[in-house]
Scaffold this active site. Structure first.
Site, PDB file in Angstrom:
ATOM      1  N   HIS A   1       5.596 -12.286  -2.662  1.00 45.05           N
ATOM      2  CA  HIS A   1       4.470 -11.825  -3.537  1.00 45.05           C
ATOM      3  C   HIS A   1       4.666 -10.602  -4.234  1.00 45.05           C
ATOM      4  CE1 HIS A   1       2.500  -9.060  -0.695  1.00 45.05           C
ATOM      5  NE2 HIS A   1       2.802 -10.130   0.203  1.00 45.05           N
TER       6      HIS A   1
ATOM      7  N   GLU B   1       1.956 -14.052   6.117  1.00 46.16           N
ATOM      8  CA  GLU B   1       2.504 -12.903   6.630  1.00 46.16           C
ATOM      9  C   GLU B   1       2.284 -12.904   8.005  1.00 46.16           C
ATOM     10  OE1 GLU B   1       4.461 -10.778   7.125  1.00 46.16           O
ATOM     11  OE2 GLU B   1       3.726  -9.391   5.401  1.00 46.16           O
TER      12      GLU B   1
END
Length: 232
Positions: A11, A89
């Site tokens: 990202h 994550e």
């Protein structure tokens, strides 16, 4: 030789990246720079003729919004997008929300680097009550409580990412589906470790930059050949 290409991407910069905070599973949005990084990546992909049949992201909005920006720019908003917590994550446990410099000052740089970069060592855990709060989040309330993490090492992150790659993404990719995966630094490190057979020591040195597409090339037998950043 026929070459099949898969696009991986971390990202764009998040608000907490900008503030130098441990983010993990906390759901923070892109910074202004992160938005621009995602648009720059989209322009690079378009310049090099990349278009997609299918897309994957985590369930965290910095990943989702990066992907949205890319497929919107490519005029491909219609393609199927599948979101999974398995691409999240790494869970940074009790470190989430803390400033990285403050944590280094408290615990020392060597210890913090072990938590951040080693394969086996996990950071301090969140409390049971914090895990219960996580379990009530609608994104995770259908997941067995025992599976949800108190914290994660890269090894534990790999153990949740790989089944999703092997059982969901890779079989689709083998059908010559053009795929983009927008995920996170450590979920991508976990995947690249597997694809490149990187050992537990060398993985310490692998860092994934925000906002640059990674092009993964596979041969006709879908064995990885090489990967590289698309930067110009």
């Amino acid at each position: 030789m026929k070459v099949y290409k898969l696009v991986l991407m971390r990202h764009g910069e998040s608000i907490w990246n900008e503030l130098n905070k441990f983010t993990g599973w906390h759901d923070v949005d892109l910074s202004n720079r992160g938005v621009q990084e995602s648009l720059k990546a989209a322009k690079l992909l378009k310049k090099h003729g990349f278009y997609f049949d299918y897309a994957y992201s985590s369930v965290l909005k910095r990943s989702i919004h990066t992907l949205w920006n890319i497929i919107k720019f490519l005029d491909q908003s219609w393609i199927p997008v599948k979101k999974s917590w398995r691409l999240n994550e790494r869970h940074y446990g009790a470190l989430e929300g803390l400033n990285k410099d403050d944590v280094i000052q408290k615990y020392g740089n060597d210890k913090v680097q072990q938590w951040r970069r080693s394969f086996n060592i996990a950071p301090p855990k969140i409390s049971y009550l914090e895990k219960k709060k996580l379990a009530h989040d609608s994104r995770y309330n259908n997941i067995n409580f025992d599976i949800l993490p108190y914290c994660e090492s890269l090894k534990l992150t790999t153990q949740r990412v790989l089944p999703y790659w092997l059982n969901e993404i890779f079989p689709r990719f083998q059908k010559n589906t053009k795929i983009i995966i927008v995920a996170h630094g450590n979920s991508l490190r976990a995947l690249i470790k597997y694809l490149n057979n990187i050992n537990d020591i060398d993985i310490l040195n692998l860092n994934i930059a925000t906002g640059f597409p990674i092009i993964y090339e596979f041969n006709s037998e879908f064995k990885p050949i090489q990967y590289y950043y698309l930067k110009q």
